[in-house]
Design a protein around this motif. Structure first.
Motif, PDB file in Angstrom:
ATOM      1  N   ASN A  85     -12.423  12.692  10.107  1.00 14.34           N
ATOM      2  CA  ASN A  85     -11.651  12.445   9.498  1.00 14.34           C
ATOM      3  C   ASN A  85     -11.761  12.549   8.314  1.00 14.34           C
ATOM      4  OD1 ASN A  85      -9.923  12.737  11.675  1.00 14.34           O
ATOM      5  ND2 ASN A  85      -9.745  10.311  11.791  1.00 14.34           N
ATOM      6  N   MET A  86     -13.191  11.621   7.789  1.00 17.57           N
ATOM      7  CA  MET A  86     -13.532  12.077   5.700  1.00 17.57           C
ATOM      8  C   MET A  86     -13.882  13.339   5.766  1.00 17.57           C
ATOM      9  SD  MET A  86     -13.263   9.238   3.747  1.00 17.57           S
ATOM     10  CE  MET A  86     -13.655   8.331   3.803  1.00 17.57           C
ATOM     11  N   GLU A  87     -14.304  14.002   6.295  1.00 26.14           N
ATOM     12  CA  GLU A  87     -14.752  14.866   6.738  1.00 26.14           C
ATOM     13  C   GLU A  87     -13.197  15.940   6.081  1.00 26.14           C
ATOM     14  OE1 GLU A  87     -17.069  17.615   8.982  1.00 26.14           O
ATOM     15  OE2 GLU A  87     -18.105  15.958   9.717  1.00 26.14           O
ATOM     16  N   LYS A  88     -13.128  15.977   6.738  1.00 27.15           N
ATOM     17  CA  LYS A  88     -10.820  16.672   6.276  1.00 27.15           C
ATOM     18  C   LYS A  88     -11.197  16.481   4.816  1.00 27.15           C
ATOM     19  CE  LYS A  88      -9.534  16.591  10.864  1.00 27.15           C
ATOM     20  NZ  LYS A  88     -10.541  16.080  11.772  1.00 27.15           N
ATOM     21  N   VAL A  89     -10.375  15.326   4.772  1.00 34.02           N
ATOM     22  CA  VAL A  89     -10.283  14.865   3.076  1.00 34.02           C
ATOM     23  C   VAL A  89     -11.272  15.429   2.114  1.00 34.02           C
ATOM     24  CG1 VAL A  89     -10.498  12.773   1.519  1.00 34.02           C
ATOM     25  CG2 VAL A  89      -9.939  12.960   3.527  1.00 34.02           C
ATOM     26  N   TYR A  90     -13.090  14.921   2.533  1.00 36.48           N
ATOM     27  CA  TYR A  90     -13.905  15.909   1.528  1.00 36.48           C
ATOM     28  C   TYR A  90     -13.139  17.414   1.481  1.00 36.48           C
ATOM     29  CZ  TYR A  90     -18.385  17.354  -0.204  1.00 36.48           C
ATOM     30  OH  TYR A  90     -19.437  17.666  -0.946  1.00 36.48           O
ATOM     31  N   ALA A  91     -13.098  18.320   2.198  1.00 35.82           N
ATOM     32  CA  ALA A  91     -12.691  19.081   2.310  1.00 35.82           C
ATOM     33  C   ALA A  91     -12.274  19.878   1.525  1.00 35.82           C
ATOM     34  CB  ALA A  91     -12.791  20.300   3.645  1.00 35.82           C
ATOM     35  N   ARG A  92     -11.195  18.791   1.710  1.00 36.47           N
ATOM     36  CA  ARG A  92      -8.931  18.935   0.880  1.00 36.47           C
ATOM     37  C   ARG A  92      -9.882  18.692  -0.753  1.00 36.47           C
ATOM     38  NH1 ARG A  92      -3.547  16.740   2.652  1.00 36.47           N
ATOM     39  NH2 ARG A  92      -2.396  17.594   0.315  1.00 36.47           N
ATOM     40  N   ASN A 189      -3.329  11.812   7.115  1.00 40.35           N
ATOM     41  CA  ASN A 189      -3.333  12.783   6.383  1.00 40.35           C
ATOM     42  C   ASN A 189      -2.302  11.876   5.126  1.00 40.35           C
ATOM     43  OD1 ASN A 189      -3.702  14.827   7.823  1.00 40.35           O
ATOM     44  ND2 ASN A 189      -2.239  14.959   9.770  1.00 40.35           N
ATOM     45  N   LYS A 190      -1.828  10.661   5.924  1.00 33.53           N
ATOM     46  CA  LYS A 190      -0.788   9.919   4.388  1.00 33.53           C
ATOM     47  C   LYS A 190      -1.673   9.218   3.455  1.00 33.53           C
ATOM     48  CE  LYS A 190       2.222   5.530   3.354  1.00 33.53           C
ATOM     49  NZ  LYS A 190       1.418   5.652   2.323  1.00 33.53           N
ATOM     50  N   MET A 192      -4.393  11.404   2.322  1.00 29.70           N
ATOM     51  CA  MET A 192      -4.423  12.951   1.985  1.00 29.70           C
ATOM     52  C   MET A 192      -3.327  13.222   0.544  1.00 29.70           C
ATOM     53  SD  MET A 192      -6.739  15.672   3.401  1.00 29.70           S
ATOM     54  CE  MET A 192      -5.802  15.001   5.550  1.00 29.70           C
ATOM     55  N   ASN A 193      -2.208  12.967   1.076  1.00 30.42           N
ATOM     56  CA  ASN A 193      -0.407  12.903   0.961  1.00 30.42           C
ATOM     57  C   ASN A 193      -0.918  12.159  -1.188  1.00 30.42           C
ATOM     58  OD1 ASN A 193       2.096  13.911   0.424  1.00 30.42           O
ATOM     59  ND2 ASN A 193       2.221  11.457   0.649  1.00 30.42           N
ATOM     60  N   ASP A 194      -0.696  10.665  -0.762  1.00 28.62           N
ATOM     61  CA  ASP A 194      -0.995   9.955  -1.820  1.00 28.62           C
ATOM     62  C   ASP A 194      -2.531  10.148  -2.355  1.00 28.62           C
ATOM     63  OD1 ASP A 194       0.692   8.741  -0.251  1.00 28.62           O
ATOM     64  OD2 ASP A 194      -0.074   6.785   0.504  1.00 28.62           O
ATOM     65  N   ILE A 195      -3.150  10.923  -2.370  1.00 27.38           N
ATOM     66  CA  ILE A 195      -4.338  11.585  -3.699  1.00 27.38           C
ATOM     67  C   ILE A 195      -3.271  12.048  -4.210  1.00 27.38           C
ATOM     68  CG2 ILE A 195      -6.283  12.849  -3.323  1.00 27.38           C
ATOM     69  CD1 ILE A 195      -7.621  11.186  -1.010  1.00 27.38           C
ATOM     70  N   ASP A 196      -2.792  12.923  -3.506  1.00 25.22           N
ATOM     71  CA  ASP A 196      -2.360  14.131  -4.789  1.00 25.22           C
ATOM     72  C   ASP A 196      -1.343  13.483  -5.495  1.00 25.22           C
ATOM     73  OD1 ASP A 196      -3.254  16.079  -3.175  1.00 25.22           O
ATOM     74  OD2 ASP A 196      -1.889  16.816  -2.088  1.00 25.22           O
ATOM     75  N   ARG A 197      -0.748  12.480  -4.838  1.00 25.93           N
ATOM     76  CA  ARG A 197       0.694  11.601  -5.231  1.00 25.93           C
ATOM     77  C   ARG A 197      -0.015  11.130  -6.360  1.00 25.93           C
ATOM     78  NH1 ARG A 197       3.734   8.066  -1.704  1.00 25.93           N
ATOM     79  NH2 ARG A 197       4.936   7.255  -3.668  1.00 25.93           N
ATOM     80  N   LEU A 198      -1.437  10.700  -6.568  1.00 22.70           N
ATOM     81  CA  LEU A 198      -1.657   9.669  -7.466  1.00 22.70           C
ATOM     82  C   LEU A 198      -2.720  10.442  -8.252  1.00 22.70           C
ATOM     83  CD1 LEU A 198      -2.645   6.745  -8.887  1.00 22.70           C
ATOM     84  CD2 LEU A 198      -4.632   6.805  -6.365  1.00 22.70           C
ATOM     85  N   MET A 199      -2.724  12.182  -8.042  1.00 17.84           N
ATOM     86  CA  MET A 199      -3.105  13.124  -8.948  1.00 17.84           C
ATOM     87  C   MET A 199      -2.790  13.758 -10.422  1.00 17.84           C
ATOM     88  SD  MET A 199      -5.801  15.276  -6.899  1.00 17.84           S
ATOM     89  CE  MET A 199      -7.769  14.762  -6.403  1.00 17.84           C
ATOM     90  N   GLU A 200      -1.090  12.948 -10.091  1.00 15.62           N
ATOM     91  CA  GLU A 200      -0.073  13.381 -10.492  1.00 15.62           C
ATOM     92  C   GLU A 200       0.315  12.536 -11.390  1.00 15.62           C
ATOM     93  OE1 GLU A 200       2.992  15.452  -7.790  1.00 15.62           O
ATOM     94  OE2 GLU A 200       1.906  16.266  -7.429  1.00 15.62           O
ATOM     95  N   GLU A 201       0.100  11.353 -11.617  1.00 19.49           N
ATOM     96  CA  GLU A 201       0.504   9.961 -12.467  1.00 19.49           C
ATOM     97  C   GLU A 201      -0.244  10.463 -13.421  1.00 19.49           C
ATOM     98  OE1 GLU A 201      -0.295   5.800 -10.998  1.00 19.49           O
ATOM     99  OE2 GLU A 201       1.032   6.392  -8.656  1.00 19.49           O
TER     100      GLU A 201
END
Length: 201
Positions: A85-92, A189-190, A192-201
């Motif tokens: 699963n971490m590979e999915k995070v890394y790929a993104r 999946n949550k 990754m969604n939260d990483i996206d949100r954090l990158m926008e802060e």
């Protein structure tokens, strides 16, 4: 007079919007991610060695968003699923310059630098942004429990063992912004969604 009140209204709305943004994340009221732990809690200092034999410290993660996990290379239980699963995070996020993954071994006696390097290669991990870390067992465990909050135990000596499925999301200020079960795709999946949100802060 009308122009004055119109200007005053604009200023008031602008200030109200600023307060909403500070408190909730955006002018539209989107909530910021929570900050976990006691008030003022941040990940403390550390010094570990990565799969390339390089020393990594807290200074190397300053200003970065990162995900921290604990695993061991000989694990046949939860670790393979967690790191798949971490590979999915890394790929993104592997091309994001302000993002890292820190994978800490809980078995430093076995997981030497060459062992971690082989394991990292197996997962397609580049040492520039996915670090597989080893060090003193007591320090690794202290960080898991007191820093990342992924285990609620206390160090009990050489026979102590951390075996946790939790991923910790850490912001640029070293604050814990979320915990996620690394074995569950829904949680990942949550994350990754939260990483996206954090990158926008």
């Amino acid at each position: 007079m009308i122009a004055f009140f119109a200007l005053l209204s604009v200023a008031f709305l602008g200030y109200a919007g600023y307060l909403i943004k500070q408190e909730r994340g955006t002018f539209l009221g989107k909530e910021k991610l929570p900050i976990l732990g006691a008030p003022g809690h941040t990940v403390q200092g550390f010094s570990f060695t990565d799969q390339e034999g390089k020393t990594k410290t807290k200074a190397d993660v300053q200003g970065k968003i990162y995900v921290a996990e604990y695993f061991f290379t000989t694990c046949t239980g939860i670790c393979p699923k967690m790191n798949a699963n971490m590979e999915k995070v890394y790929a993104r996020y592997k091309n994001s310059p302000d993002f890292l993954i820190l994978s800490h071994t809980v078995d430093p006696e076995h997981d030497s630098v060459p062992v971690l390097k082989a394991y990292a290669e197996k997962h397609g991990a580049d040492a520039k942004n996915w670090w597989f870390l080893t060090g003193e067992k007591k320090e690794l465990y202290r960080l898991a429990r007191q820093g990342y909050l992924v285990d609620d135990g206390t160090y009990t000596g050489d026979e102590d063992f951390v075996h946790t499925q939790w991923f910790a999301l850490v912001d640029k200020a070293g604050q814990i912004r979320g915990l996620y079960e690394g074995t569950k795709l829904q949680d990942v999946n949550k994350l990754m969604n939260d990483i996206d949100r954090l990158m926008e802060e």
